[in-house]
Design an enzyme around this catalytic site. Structure first.
Site, mmCIF file in Angstrom:
data_model
loop_
_atom_site.group_PDB
_atom_site.id
_atom_site.type_symbol
_atom_site.label_atom_id
_atom_site.label_comp_id
_atom_site.label_asym_id
_atom_site.label_seq_id
_atom_site.Cartn_x
_atom_site.Cartn_y
_atom_site.Cartn_z
ATOM 1 N N TYR A 91 18.747 40.653 -16.409
ATOM 2 C CA TYR A 91 17.612 41.181 -15.494
ATOM 3 C C TYR A 91 18.645 41.690 -14.431
ATOM 4 O O TYR A 91 18.240 42.935 -14.023
ATOM 5 C CB TYR A 91 16.836 40.059 -14.877
ATOM 6 C CG TYR A 91 16.319 40.260 -13.502
ATOM 7 C CD1 TYR A 91 15.321 41.204 -13.247
ATOM 8 C CD2 TYR A 91 16.948 39.583 -12.371
ATOM 9 C CE1 TYR A 91 15.084 41.594 -11.937
ATOM 10 C CE2 TYR A 91 16.342 39.950 -11.236
ATOM 11 C CZ TYR A 91 15.555 40.717 -10.952
ATOM 12 O OH TYR A 91 15.223 40.966 -9.687
ATOM 13 N N HIS A 92 19.650 41.085 -13.821
ATOM 14 C CA HIS A 92 20.411 41.700 -12.861
ATOM 15 C C HIS A 92 21.210 43.030 -13.367
ATOM 16 O O HIS A 92 21.558 44.067 -12.810
ATOM 17 C CB HIS A 92 21.403 40.636 -12.369
ATOM 18 C CG HIS A 92 21.068 39.650 -11.634
ATOM 19 N ND1 HIS A 92 20.720 38.228 -11.964
ATOM 20 C CD2 HIS A 92 19.986 39.944 -10.262
ATOM 21 C CE1 HIS A 92 20.070 37.551 -11.101
ATOM 22 N NE2 HIS A 92 19.656 38.431 -10.046
ATOM 23 N N LYS A 139 19.013 45.941 -12.895
ATOM 24 C CA LYS A 139 18.768 46.178 -11.590
ATOM 25 C C LYS A 139 20.013 47.038 -11.111
ATOM 26 O O LYS A 139 20.000 47.987 -10.320
ATOM 27 C CB LYS A 139 18.639 45.110 -10.610
ATOM 28 C CG LYS A 139 17.266 44.404 -10.974
ATOM 29 C CD LYS A 139 16.458 45.127 -10.318
ATOM 30 C CE LYS A 139 14.800 44.463 -9.836
ATOM 31 N NZ LYS A 139 13.860 45.287 -9.703
ATOM 32 N N SER A 155 23.020 38.304 -15.146
ATOM 33 C CA SER A 155 22.018 38.112 -16.071
ATOM 34 C C SER A 155 21.548 39.507 -16.664
ATOM 35 O O SER A 155 22.034 40.567 -15.939
ATOM 36 C CB SER A 155 20.812 37.336 -15.577
ATOM 37 O OG SER A 155 19.992 38.171 -14.770
HETATM 38 P P1 NAD Z 1 6.058 39.961 -10.492
HETATM 39 O O1 NAD Z 1 6.558 39.589 -12.010
HETATM 40 O O2 NAD Z 1 5.175 38.967 -9.691
HETATM 41 O O3 NAD Z 1 5.347 41.281 -10.562
HETATM 42 C C1 NAD Z 1 5.724 42.442 -11.076
HETATM 43 C C2 NAD Z 1 4.359 43.047 -11.608
HETATM 44 O O4 NAD Z 1 4.693 44.430 -12.429
HETATM 45 C C3 NAD Z 1 3.351 42.459 -12.543
HETATM 46 O O5 NAD Z 1 2.324 42.509 -11.724
HETATM 47 C C4 NAD Z 1 3.678 42.994 -13.741
HETATM 48 O O6 NAD Z 1 2.549 42.848 -14.595
HETATM 49 C C5 NAD Z 1 3.967 44.507 -13.277
HETATM 50 N N1 NAD Z 1 4.783 45.051 -14.589
HETATM 51 C C6 NAD Z 1 5.639 44.704 -15.013
HETATM 52 N N2 NAD Z 1 6.408 45.754 -16.033
HETATM 53 C C7 NAD Z 1 5.386 46.805 -15.791
HETATM 54 C C8 NAD Z 1 5.126 47.926 -16.647
HETATM 55 N N3 NAD Z 1 5.989 48.220 -17.488
HETATM 56 N N4 NAD Z 1 4.082 49.007 -16.288
HETATM 57 C C9 NAD Z 1 3.237 48.412 -15.387
HETATM 58 N N5 NAD Z 1 3.292 47.015 -14.808
HETATM 59 C C10 NAD Z 1 4.363 46.377 -14.988
HETATM 60 O O7 NAD Z 1 7.639 40.206 -9.745
HETATM 61 P P2 NAD Z 1 7.562 40.130 -8.090
HETATM 62 O O8 NAD Z 1 8.316 38.473 -7.729
HETATM 63 O O9 NAD Z 1 6.678 40.553 -7.587
HETATM 64 O O10 NAD Z 1 8.734 41.041 -8.032
HETATM 65 C C11 NAD Z 1 8.534 42.517 -7.868
HETATM 66 C C12 NAD Z 1 9.912 43.258 -7.783
HETATM 67 O O11 NAD Z 1 10.419 42.764 -6.655
HETATM 68 C C13 NAD Z 1 10.769 43.036 -8.912
HETATM 69 O O12 NAD Z 1 11.229 44.270 -9.138
HETATM 70 C C14 NAD Z 1 11.818 42.197 -8.371
HETATM 71 O O13 NAD Z 1 12.928 42.378 -9.179
HETATM 72 C C15 NAD Z 1 11.917 42.419 -7.109
HETATM 73 N N6 NAD Z 1 12.487 41.202 -6.314
HETATM 74 C C16 NAD Z 1 11.771 40.164 -6.384
HETATM 75 C C17 NAD Z 1 12.202 38.970 -5.762
HETATM 76 C C18 NAD Z 1 11.446 37.511 -5.566
HETATM 77 O O14 NAD Z 1 11.942 36.534 -5.311
HETATM 78 N N7 NAD Z 1 10.115 37.376 -6.274
HETATM 79 C C19 NAD Z 1 13.636 38.871 -5.197
HETATM 80 C C20 NAD Z 1 14.299 40.104 -5.058
HETATM 81 C C21 NAD Z 1 13.799 41.134 -5.700
#
Ligand code: NAD
Length: 399
Positions: free
Chosen positions: A191-192, A195, A189
């Site tokens: 998104y991926h 990353k 995707s």
């Molecule tokens: P989330 O969307 O709940 O949290 C992301 C936070 O970042 C949000 O509070 C958002 O407002 C903030 N944000 C986004 N863009 C921003 C910007 N440009 N400036 C400032 N703040 C910004 O997501 P999450 O589930 O907490 O995931 C956090 C990280 O962990 C991500 O990078 C995600 O890829 C990684 N991750 C999550 C999971 C999962 O299952 N949730 C799994 C693998 C990796």
């Protein structure tokens, strides 16, 4: 003197409990967030099942229950380089934890505008951060949240190592030369894809500017609460179950709580990697306590507790809740069954004893789904007809 850590994205699902955990451990925590996740929840008309307090109420409550202050800075790290640089120059943090990206694969695939937003936000945000750290000559340890999903799900059952692959290349002189390369990604995707691009930027800045970077390749996070978010209702964490941000386990739990059958696509033989939110916060604390040296290659750690097939998850939730399981057509041309074997040696060596899906914590997550069921938007729980229209996106929300 206590160490200062910036938590970028500290208002999100992983960032909020991490901020509280690091604060409880004695770090001076500064949350940096532009609150776009709250805006996207409105765009999708899909608020968290659990009621999320304002950031001020969250932080005031934390101060009341713990005695610790957490500062907050509203800032878009992708769009406001000067302000990000000013912040880093004034705080000069010991460490930065970077969660601030658009993390939903289905959301990133909605249309061209959402693809562009995801690339712009994730790639610019990560690059701005690295460029500012390099420009300021900071000796800050950066811990980034990556994902196991970058490797795709080929299904060959070979173990995915922690970041690097040892290869040998045939030289023109007939000798064989050993090389260590980044394990190839196969993003499924946009998104991926972002990353995957993050990884190259980390490799460049670790080599060129000697930045100290740990990239945690995380599995799908399950669960809602942690030791700290349980301390008061206003500290509760997000529970997303919608077609874009909800993950497969939360969808099953919501279906069970609402009295629907758990809908499994195809044979449910897709295997994914999982980790509990409590272990996410523990792993980040472990990573912070064990930084790589300057000049070392990027440290890549698989942040995974276990791998499971989707039908096993459905059976587990069915055992706990009594919900029926319904197998529906899988609309995607993906392998019906795939194996996934992941090395998680580093975190185990650092002392992590992971929480497994069989453990009692799953019951707590079921309880949360039941407790807040009246807040649910039942339209987002797929009935069969609605399901087929949303199926493409439902599948990709597995990771
Ligand atoms: P989330 O969307 O709940 O949290 C992301 C936070 O970042 C949000 O509070 C958002 O407002 C903030 N944000 C986004 N863009 C921003 C910007 N440009 N400036 C400032 N703040 C910004 O997501 P999450 O589930 O907490 O995931 C956090 C990280 O962990 C991500 O990078 C995600 O890829 C990684 N991750 C999550 C999971 C999962 O299952 N949730 C799994 C693998 C990796």
């Amino acid at each position: 003197m206590s160490k200062t850590v910036l938590v970028l994205g500290g208002d999100g699902f992983c960032g909020w409990p991490t901020s509280l955990h690091l604060s409880a451990l004695g770090y001076e925590v500064v949350i940096v967030d532009n609150f776009v996740r709250r805006t996207i929840a409105k765009e999708l008309d899909a608020p968290s099942l659990t009621p999320i307090a304002s950031i001020d109420e969250r932080l005031n409550t934390w101060k009341d229950v713990s005695g610790h202050d957490i500062d907050v800075v509203e800032l878009d790290i992708a769009q406001d380089y000067p302000e990000l640089r000013r912040l880093l120059a004034s705080v000069r943090p010991d460490a930065i934890v970077h969660f601030a990206e658009q993390r939903a694969a289905p959301y990133s695939m909605r249309d061209a505008a959402h693809k562009a937003y995801t690339v712009d936000n994730n790639v610019n945000g990560t690059h701005n951060l690295l460029a500012a750290m390099a420009e300021l000559g900071l000796d800050t340890h950066l811990v980034h949240l990556g994902t196991m999903g970058v490797y795709g799900y080929g299904g060959d059952g070979l173990e995915i190592p922690e970041g690097y692959l040892d290869v040998t290349i045939d030289g023109p002189d007939g000798a064989r030369y050993p090389r260590k390369i980044l394990y190839p990604t196969k993003p499924g995707s946009i998104y991926h894809l972002t990353k995957s691009m993050d990884q190259l930027m980390f490799q460049f800045y670790a080599g060129n500017d000697h930045l100290r970077i740990t990239d945690l390749h995380q599995g799908i996070v399950w669960g809602t609460q942690t030791e700290e978010t349980r301390l008061a209702p206003a500290l509760i964490n997000r529970f997303d179950y919608d077609g874009d941000f909800g993950t497969v386990l939360n969808r099953f739990l919501m279906q069970a709580a609402a009295g629907h059958a758990l809908t499994v696509h195809g044979t449910g033989g897709q295997t994914r990697a999982f980790i509990n939110i409590q272990d996410t916060v523990r792993c980040i604390a472990l990573a912070l306590a064990n930084p790589p040296a300057a000049g070392e290659q990027v440290r890549i750690i698989n942040q995974v507790a276990e791998t499971r097939r989707v039908r096993d998850l459905a059976e587990l939730v069915s055992e706990l809740t009594g919900a029926d399981i319904e197998y529906v057509d899988n609309p995607r041309g993906e392998a019906a069954e795939n194996d996934l074997v992941v090395s998680n040696a580093t975190l185990k060596n650092l002392g992590l004893e992971p929480i497994l899906l069989r453990d009692a914590l799953l019951t707590e997550t079921v309880d949360i789904a039941l407790r807040f069921i009246e807040r649910a938007n039942l339209n987002t729980i797929p009935a069969t007809a609605l399901w087929s229209g949303r199926a493409e996106r439902e599948i990709s929300q597995l990771d």
